[in-house]
Design a protein around this motif. Structure first.
Motif: not given
Length: 440
Positions: A160-165, A196-204, A212-216
């Motif tokens: 099963f191939v899982l995709n990046s979110l 939130l979008h900044m964090i999501a973009a950083f998470a790639n 982890s970034t949100l927690e930090m």
């Protein structure tokens, strides 16, 4: 011990990602192509019909999470096995226990994280137990299993191939963390949708990195009484990345791609590379840029340098193959190349004018001589009459008319003298002169 606590008695707080680990299928964010309603993996889990399988995908996309969900749903004994810390001795001990359990009708699921780290001998140790059904093997890998898993073992596992979110999926995950009582639901946190979008973009695409970034950033946010405020500056400090004004769905998205396009058109490689960096460092999808650059190769360079399109497609394939951040150099290469290439928009103009005529002449019939008379009825009605096969002539040219009657003599493609297009201009002039001389 006089009120003293030993080291082992101190409670170590769990990380946010661990506290929010999904317990059910519906808790999982992403992978809807496998876990959506009616999808194959969801049905397998819900019906407790799990067989040996391998989850292949990048880090932080849910491989271990799905294995844990299977553990919660299945009636089998679940053993979590690490490919990093376990050897053949440990494998055989687990397999013998699984054999014993099977005698009493109990299935055993063995989850192996990072299965690609096992050598051939270690992987071979699983094979006989998978073959006779003593265990159900679930492996997780970030590497292509075609190369990293033994062929015999791979043939007995469903991959099963899982995709990046996606960024939107990660933002939804972050919002859930802010509301969930196991997350920050008991705290008053002010954080904008843009951040939130900044964090999501950083998470790639990596859910673990996003949480982890949100927690930090929450732990380092500005505290005023019981209210924590997370600012762009906080995110910059925690991620070591400058916040760039960019909205992939808004005006700035189009402003920046326009700036890149027009800088290349103006043969300004320095400006083009700058706008490229602005987009990539703000989180733009490199494949989007590669697609726009491929369009530019034909729209603004065209036959002035026919090789530009090949290089643009090669850059797209390179971006698709290795992704960010390594593909930045490939995009820089093609952006600089296109900036310095000779320019011609003759192809874009030709299509635009032909499109206008095509839309206003939709009922214009195809001339009989270039219709394909594939049946006797069609041939009896004149299909193909008068067709001239150019390869049968000495000059490989004929005076056969191919445009509809109303468009005879119309010119769409008008080549320039830029770069290699000057050769096409010369060739077209020779063809037109031949036809003028040999027309009946």
């Amino acid at each position: 011990m006089n009120g003293q606590m030993s080291f082992g008695e101190y409670a170590v707080p769990q990380l946010l990602a661990a506290r929010l680990r999904p317990q059910t299928i519906d808790d999982i964010v992403g992978q809807q192509h496998l876990l959506g309603k009616g999808k194959v993996l969801r049905r397998i889990i819900e019906q407790d019909m799990v067989s040996s399988m391998i989850f292949w995908g990048p880090p932080g996309v849910g491989k271990t999470t799905i294995a844990n969900v299977i553990a919660n749903h299945t009636r089998a004994k679940f053993i979590n096995f690490s490919a990093v810390t376990s050897g053949i001795k440990e494998i055989r001990a687990v397999m013998e226990q699984a054999d014993y359990n099977l005698r009493f009708g109990e299935k055993t699921i063995v989850f192996v994280d990072e299965i690609h780290r096992f050598n051939k001998a270690q992987q071979d140790a699983f094979l006989p137990f998978v073959e006779k059904g003593s265990i159900i093997l679930i492996g997780a890998t970030t590497e292509n299993p075609s190369f990293e898993v033994n062929t015999a073992l791979l043939s007995r596992c469903k991959v099963f191939v899982l995709n990046s979110l996606t960024e939107d999926e990660l933002v939804n995950l972050l919002l859930r963390a802010l509301k969930n009582q196991d997350g920050f639901g008991n705290q008053e946190i002010h954080i904008s949708n843009e951040i939130l979008h900044m964090i999501a973009a950083f998470a790639n695409g990596d859910a673990r990195t996003a949480l982890s970034t949100l927690e930090m950033v929450v732990l380092n946010g500005e505290l005023d009484g019981k209210v924590t405020t997370v600012t762009a500056s906080t995110v910059e400090q925690c991620t070591s990345q400058k916040s760039l004004l960019y909205d992939k769905n808004g005006e700035e998205h189009y402003n920046l791609i326009s700036a890149l396009h027009k800088s290349m058109r103006n043969s300004d490689p320095d400006a083009a590379v700058y706008w490229l960096a602005r987009m990539l460092e703000a989180g733009e999808d490199p494949l989007y840029i590669a697609r726009r650059v491929t369009r530019f190769a034909s729209e603004d360079v065209g036959l002035a340098d026919p090789g530009a399109l090949e290089l643009a497609i090669a850059a797209y394939q390179a971006c698709h193959f290795i992704g960010m951040p390594e593909c930045t150099v490939h995009l820089t290469e093609i952006v600089v190349y296109l900036s310095l290439a000779p320019k011609s928009n003759a192809l874009d103009i030709a299509y635009g004018e032909a499109k206008k005529d095509a839309l206003s002449q939709l009922a214009e019939p195809v001339p009989l001589q270039i219709r394909n008379g594939v049946t006797k009825l069609m041939r009896d009605n004149g299909y193909g009459d008068g067709y001239q096969y150019a390869h049968d002539t000495q000059d490989k040219l004929t005076d056969m008319r191919c445009l509809p009657d109303s468009l005879v003599g119309k010119t769409y493609y008008r080549p320039t003298t830029q770069g290699m297009e000057s050769r096409f201009k010369e060739r077209l002039q020779q063809i037109n002169e031949w036809r003028a001389k040999n027309s009946k």
